[in-house]
Design a protein around this motif. Structure first.
Motif, PDB file in Angstrom:
ATOM      1  N   GLY A 266       0.813  -1.207   0.000  1.00  9.97           N
ATOM      2  CA  GLY A 266       0.000   0.000   0.000  1.00  9.97           C
ATOM      3  C   GLY A 266       0.849   1.260   0.000  1.00  9.97           C
ATOM      4  O   GLY A 266       0.534   2.236  -0.700  1.00  9.97           O
ATOM      5  N   ARG A 267       1.947   1.249   0.772  1.00  8.43           N
ATOM      6  CA  ARG A 267       2.826   2.423   0.797  1.00  8.43           C
ATOM      7  C   ARG A 267       3.483   2.640  -0.554  1.00  8.43           C
ATOM      8  O   ARG A 267       3.888   3.759  -0.882  1.00  8.43           O
ATOM      9  N   ALA A 268       3.598   1.577  -1.345  1.00  8.01           N
ATOM     10  CA  ALA A 268       4.156   1.682  -2.699  1.00  8.01           C
ATOM     11  C   ALA A 268       3.080   1.983  -3.736  1.00  8.01           C
ATOM     12  O   ALA A 268       3.353   1.982  -4.935  1.00  8.01           O
ATOM     13  N   GLY A 269       1.848   2.219  -3.267  1.00  7.99           N
ATOM     14  CA  GLY A 269       0.762   2.555  -4.183  1.00  7.99           C
ATOM     15  C   GLY A 269       0.144   1.359  -4.863  1.00  7.99           C
ATOM     16  O   GLY A 269      -0.480   1.492  -5.922  1.00  7.99           O
ATOM     17  N   ILE A 270       0.288   0.181  -4.272  1.00  7.42           N
ATOM     18  CA  ILE A 270      -0.233  -1.049  -4.864  1.00  7.42           C
ATOM     19  C   ILE A 270      -1.343  -1.585  -3.967  1.00  7.42           C
ATOM     20  O   ILE A 270      -1.124  -1.875  -2.787  1.00  7.42           O
ATOM     21  N   THR A 271      -2.532  -1.709  -4.505  1.00 12.09           N
ATOM     22  CA  THR A 271      -3.672  -2.221  -3.742  1.00 12.09           C
ATOM     23  C   THR A 271      -3.551  -3.728  -3.591  1.00 12.09           C
ATOM     24  O   THR A 271      -3.302  -4.448  -4.563  1.00 12.09           O
ATOM     25  N   THR A 282      -2.918  -9.203  -5.317  1.00 10.41           N
ATOM     26  CA  THR A 282      -2.937  -7.861  -5.879  1.00 10.41           C
ATOM     27  C   THR A 282      -3.130  -7.989  -7.377  1.00 10.41           C
ATOM     28  O   THR A 282      -3.039  -9.093  -7.940  1.00 10.41           O
ATOM     29  N   ARG A 286       0.752  -3.852 -11.902  1.00  8.30           N
ATOM     30  CA  ARG A 286       2.037  -3.357 -11.386  1.00  8.30           C
ATOM     31  C   ARG A 286       2.865  -4.523 -10.852  1.00  8.30           C
ATOM     32  O   ARG A 286       3.463  -4.459  -9.791  1.00  8.30           O
TER      33      ARG A 286
END
Length: 318
Positions: A266-271, A282, A286
């Motif tokens: 999540g911190r890397a922008g990946i749900t 996920t 990405r």
């Protein structure tokens, strides 16, 4: 409590094969070394006495003494060396030695400390602790300080576990690295250019072990691979995670749990979301980024053969 440090002059230039104990004791008078003292010796003179002087290019010897690269900035290399110590240039030193030669660290600094302690006990009849020191930098701090790379007959960590302060608060720091503190304190008296390769610290006899008990040595101060929060430099960590070579996993530490892995994605922008304690899903859009985050956290993508659109991850097993 009172501490004193005596750093004698008069120790001659040490050469391969010299009797180091004899040279040091000749500079220390009868009152300079008594039961409960700590004899501190630089690794440079230990290495010289043990014949750890080599000819050749310093960079070649740094390569030979290096276990793995931790960080690099221009020509400066911070490495984990064969002893497990993390330091600049693997501890290979080209100072105070003939041009074209280098001094390597002792093969086994703890064994060197044990041998010196035994020699002092035999020749002077006193029970002392021994510390072998070297100079190292510190993360986040300018300058260098001396640390213990070898020890014998000394409690290298002082345990405060379970103790409380005057207000009833449990102490957060439970194990001061007293061997390193001794090394640093003694260096103030030795001086970098003082030609005083040994010193005696008095006032902490409580740290000196009984005759015949050498203790765990300074190796007990080295964190195991993967236990350090900073196993790589910032740039090197990125490169290792992108390259994803299996042998580079260990310094990143043990696999995190699913919740922490999902949070990292999540911190890397990946749900992402977890469907089981050891499965995280996920989307595939990405995948490269998700695989990089996974490598750094001890996870890897799994091939399921399904035609669904998600990507599944599991923690790496030993």
């Amino acid at each position: 409590m009172a501490l004193s440090v005596t750093a004698p002059d008069g120790v001659p230039e040490i050469r391969p094969g010299d009797d180091l104990a004899a040279a040091l004791l000749a500079a220390l008078g009868p009152e300079d070394l008594v039961d409960g003292d700590v004899l501190v010796v630089t690794s440079k003179v230990v290495s010289k006495a043990e014949g750890r002087i080599e000819d050749g290019d310093r960079e070649v010897w740094i390569d030979a003494e290096t276990d793995r690269l931790v960080a690099r900035r221009g020509p400066t290399r911070i490495v984990r060396n064969r002893l497990g110590l993390t330091m600049a240039a693997a501890g290979v030193d080209a100072s105070n030695v003939a041009a074209g030669s280098v001094v390597l660290l002792p093969l086994d600094p703890d064994a060197s400390a044990r041998a010196l302690r035994a020699a002092v006990a035999e020749r002077r009849g006193v029970n002392v602790g021994v510390v072998v020191t070297d100079t190292a930098g510190r993360a986040w701090r300018e300058g260098q300080t001396d640390i213990a790379i070898g020890a014998a007959g000394l409690a290298v960590l002082e345990s405060f576990a379970g103790r409380v302060d005057a207000h009833g608060n449990e102490l957060a720091v439970t194990a001061p690295a007293v061997a390193d503190e001794i090394a640093s304190a003694v260096e103030l008296a030795q001086g970098k250019l003082g030609a005083r390769p040994c010193a005696v610290l008095r006032g902490r006899a409580d740290l000196v072990l009984a005759p015949g008990e050498d203790g765990p040595g300074a190796r007990a101060l080295i964190r195991a691979e993967g236990a350090d929060l900073f196993g790589y430099g910032a740039r090197e960590a990125v490169i290792q995670a992108v390259a994803a070579q299996p042998g580079a996993r260990t310094p990143f530490g043990s696999p995190v749990d699913a919740a922490e892995f999902v949070a990292a994605l999540g911190r890397a922008g990946i749900t992402a979301h977890a469907t089981a304690p050891d499965v995280v899903h996920t989307d595939r859009e990405r995948r490269a980024a998700a695989d990089i985050v996974a490598f750094a956290h001890g996870w890897h993508s799994t091939q399921t053969g399904d035609v669904d659109t998600d990507l599944r991850f599991r923690p790496v097993t030993p």
